[in-house]
Design a protein around this motif. Structure first.
Motif, PDB file in Angstrom:
ATOM      1  N   LEU A   1      66.884  26.406  50.236  1.00 34.42           N
ATOM      2  CA  LEU A   1      66.917  24.947  50.155  1.00 34.42           C
ATOM      3  C   LEU A   1      68.251  24.445  49.594  1.00 34.42           C
ATOM      4  N   GLY A   2      68.907  25.286  48.776  1.00 37.81           N
ATOM      5  CA  GLY A   2      70.219  24.914  48.287  1.00 37.81           C
ATOM      6  C   GLY A   2      71.241  24.791  49.410  1.00 37.81           C
ATOM      7  N   LEU A   3      71.028  25.551  50.490  1.00 44.78           N
ATOM      8  CA  LEU A   3      71.935  25.489  51.637  1.00 44.78           C
ATOM      9  C   LEU A   3      71.579  24.359  52.589  1.00 44.78           C
ATOM     10  N   ASP A   4      70.280  24.284  52.961  1.00 48.30           N
ATOM     11  CA  ASP A   4      69.920  23.372  54.043  1.00 48.30           C
ATOM     12  C   ASP A   4      68.900  22.315  53.651  1.00 48.30           C
ATOM     13  N   GLY A   5      68.449  22.313  52.380  1.00 47.07           N
ATOM     14  CA  GLY A   5      67.351  21.436  51.975  1.00 47.07           C
ATOM     15  C   GLY A   5      67.640  19.958  52.132  1.00 47.07           C
ATOM     16  N   ALA A   6      68.926  19.581  52.074  1.00 46.93           N
ATOM     17  CA  ALA A   6      69.260  18.163  52.170  1.00 46.93           C
ATOM     18  C   ALA A   6      69.442  17.727  53.624  1.00 46.93           C
ATOM     19  N   ARG A   7      69.344  18.701  54.563  1.00 45.33           N
ATOM     20  CA  ARG A   7      69.518  18.366  55.981  1.00 45.33           C
ATOM     21  C   ARG A   7      68.186  17.956  56.589  1.00 45.33           C
ATOM     22  N   TRP A   8      68.211  16.925  57.450  1.00 47.90           N
ATOM     23  CA  TRP A   8      66.980  16.508  58.129  1.00 47.90           C
ATOM     24  C   TRP A   8      66.529  17.611  59.074  1.00 47.90           C
ATOM     25  N   GLY A   9      65.246  17.683  59.317  1.00 48.51           N
ATOM     26  CA  GLY A   9      64.726  18.676  60.254  1.00 48.51           C
ATOM     27  C   GLY A   9      63.496  19.349  59.693  1.00 48.51           C
TER      28      GLY A   9
ATOM     29  N   PRO B   1      61.520  22.901  58.319  1.00 50.35           N
ATOM     30  CA  PRO B   1      61.903  24.131  57.627  1.00 50.35           C
ATOM     31  C   PRO B   1      61.513  25.402  58.370  1.00 50.35           C
TER      32      PRO B   1
ATOM     33  N   PRO C   1      75.689  26.593  48.236  1.00 51.31           N
ATOM     34  CA  PRO C   1      76.655  25.823  49.034  1.00 51.31           C
ATOM     35  C   PRO C   1      78.104  25.978  48.558  1.00 51.31           C
TER      36      PRO C   1
END
Lengths: 322, 306
Positions: free
Chosen positions: B129-137, B139, B195
């Motif tokens: 989540l540290g890498l992609d958690g802020a991206r919409w979409g 999981p 990140p």
């Protein structure tokens, strides 16, 4: 519409010829409607249920369902279909619960307690309101029964249309916000710092939950709704620790419970709600028992002291690195 | 079990990410570029003044502790740097730009309790989540691999790399709720590092850890700071586990701040002036430093000098 089956099919057992049975099962429009509505409801409830369990918002989900009782009774009072009342009251309650949840401190125990009290107060008031509405509409006793325990076999064309629209909205929303919602559910402070609109997401989630509840009430009713909202999500979390797989599994379990419940109910004179909830209950118990025994076996092979070993090793590694 | 320092070389060899290169970069000198700057900054929370006219700048690669009594505004400082809390006056800039929420250059570890025992999500997915958690979409990592191709594979590699960096490879696939406090803390540090931030803000990372884990985690943070040239700002109640590693100390009390090396700041004279009360700093024969006379007693240990 009664929740038990019509004379024509009750008491006729399956022939165990799959094709013939399926043809038989989908022969009547009410069964087609029931399966279509049940499938849509199960997909949304299964997916949202995973997040609801993860976010520990089962009580909010329970409250939204019970608010639906007042909504449906109120809709009947002014001559509207129940689903309108379910959606309107559900949305109002979702925003209200969101507002109350916001006053809770950053995960502090006392804040949690206050939220529960506030949500519980809303819950009790909405039930009182539902009681008043029900008394004012003298001819509504059968309708109340359907709201409380579901009327899967009485789903109309218009209900299907409404369910299809809310399903579409809920799925599109969930596909867009799923990952940030997972982040905000597991780790709200870090998600917030990383730019995830955690506050907005908690509102959006409650609104989606209101949609899911309004749909599911028509199949399993206010009182049995947790068999589609909580049990699939909770069972999936027992079976896998990967969020993506758990969401998919939660949806599959909700579908399984609904389909099995509808199919058994078709061949028996007993209500659909009973079979859906029983199927959910038995599955959950079996999974818990299996996991308990697996854990007990695992504990024997791994003796304690891992933590100390890890810390000791870390210290040695860090010293070596310097 | 794998040793993180050995795994690092194996994991970083095929990596397209620049973390591998930066690992050998020596610690940046203290006069390096400014990572963040406060100019006469003041913060009020609910009309209550927390601190005022704080001016300081922190340089690339510095390891700095933020100390002070409860309610002195230590966590508030981190929140201001993260853009979560507006200043009532003054200016803050991070990496030469105004603060903004969601800056990927800052890794953040908030003060927290442990995950509940029944949270059944893999440690690896928490780190992810540290890498992609802020991206919409949605999981589904598999979908991301198919959809994004090279970016998805680079993220998978970075995930493994950062898990090995904190030495969590052995338990990253277990549910986070079943892990110990020290193991959870290492995974959360990995999440903050995923990140590739230039700054790490840590709020009481040793809270609720036993002494052994305090030492292990503090040594880990120091190693990461040094190897990757990351600036670390660490809020601590007890400076014990980190004192040997510190470049500078920021001491907050009574709405004011004092900045300097530990030897400069943690003295009877400086702390007495800061608190406006008679404070005594005692040096024990074993190297420990004990501060007496402040509203709540905090002890400082310096017995593990390197």
């Amino acid at each position: 519409m009664p929740t038990t089956l019509t004379e024509s099919s009750a008491g006729v057992g399956p022939s165990w010829d799959l094709l013939a049975d399926l043809t038989d099962l989908f022969h009547y429009p009410f069964m087609q409607h029931a399966f279509l509505a049940g499938t849509l409801v199960a997909v949304v409830a299964g997916a949202l249920g995973y997040f609801m369990v993860l976010r520990r918002q089962s009580f909010a989900g329970h409250t939204l369902a019970n608010v639906g009782f007042a909504g449906a009774a109120g809709a009947a009072l002014i001559g509207q279909p129940p689903v309108v009342g379910l959606l309107v009251f559900g949305l109002a309650a979702a925003l209200g619960i969101g507002w109350l949840s916001e006053r809770q401190g950053a995960g502090s125990g006392s804040g949690q307690w206050r939220q529960d009290i506030a949500v519980g107060t809303v819950l009790a008031f909405s039930l009182g309101l539902g009681l008043l509405f029900e008394r004012l509409t003298s001819s509504y006793a059968g309708g109340i029964y359907a709201i409380l325990f579901g009327a899967a076999l009485g789903v109309s064309d218009r209900d299907i249309t409404v369910i299809a629209i809310t399903t579409g909205v809920a799925l599109v929303a969930l596909v867009s916000i799923g990952r940030p919602l997972l982040f905000a559910s597991l780790d709200p402070l870090v998600a917030d710092a990383r730019g995830v609109p955690a506050r907005l997401l908690s509102y959006v989630f409650l609104v989606l939950l209101a949609f899911a509840v309004a749909q599911a009430v028509q199949v399993v009713g206010v009182l049995l709704i947790f068999s589609l909202l909580v049990t699939p999500g909770a069972t999936a979390q027992q079976l896998t620790t990967r969020p993506g797989r758990a969401i998919a599994l939660s949806i599959l379990l909700a579908l399984f419970f609904t389909w099995v419940g509808l199919t058994i109910a078709y061949y028996t004179p007993y209500p659909v709600g009973f079979f859906i909830t029983s199927c959910a209950f038995v599955t959950y118990i079996l999974v818990r028992l299996t996991r308990l025994s697996v854990n007990a076996l695992g504990r024997n092979s791994h003796s304690g002291g891992t933590e100390d070993a890890t810390a000791q090793e870390m210290i040695m590694v860090e010293r070596a690195a310097q | 079990m794998n040793s993180p320092s050995m795994d690092l070389d194996a994991a970083s060899a095929p990596s397209a990410l620049d973390a591998a290169e930066s690992m050998t970069v020596p610690r940046a000198p203290r006069s390096g570029p400014e990572v963040f700057t406060l100019e006469q900054a003041s913060v009020r929370v609910g009309g209550h003044l927390i601190w005022q006219d704080v001016s300081l700048s922190v340089h690339a690669g510095e390891f700095m502790a933020v100390l002070g009594p409860n309610g002195a505004g230590k966590s508030t400082l981190l929140k201001a740097l993260l853009g979560l809390l507006p200043l009532s006056s003054g200016r803050i800039s991070v990496l030469g730009a105004p603060v903004r929420r969601g800056n990927r250059a800052i890794g953040y570890l908030p003060q927290r309790r442990a995950f509940d025992a029944d949270v059944r999500v893999r440690g690896r997915d928490i780190v992810r989540l540290g890498l992609d958690g802020a991206r919409w979409g949605i999981p589904f990592p598999m979908l991301s691999l198919i959809w994004h191709g090279e970016r998805g594979r680079a993220e998978e590699r970075r995930l493994q790399e950062v898990i090995e960096l904190v030495g969590a490879a052995a338990y990253a696939d277990r549910p986070i709720g079943e892990l110990s406090g020290g193991e959870q803390q290492r995974l959360l540090i990995a999440q903050a590092l995923a990140p590739q931030p230039q700054i790490l803000l840590l709020d009481e990372p040793f809270d609720s850890l036993d002494l052994r884990n305090q030492q292990a985690v503090s040594a880990l943070i120091q190693r990461i700071s040094q190897e990757q040239g990351i600036t670390v700002l660490l809020v601590a109640h007890d400076v014990n586990p980190i004192l040997p590693y510190l470049d500078r100390v920021l001491y907050l009390a009574r709405g004011r701040a004092v900045l300097g090396t530990p030897a400069e700041v943690i003295t009877s004279d400086r702390l007495s002036r800061l608190y406006g009360a008679n404070i005594e700093v005692l040096h024990a024969s074993d190297g420990r430093v004990v501060v007496v006379g402040q509203p709540e007693e905090v002890s400082y240990h310096a017995n593990h000098a390197h």
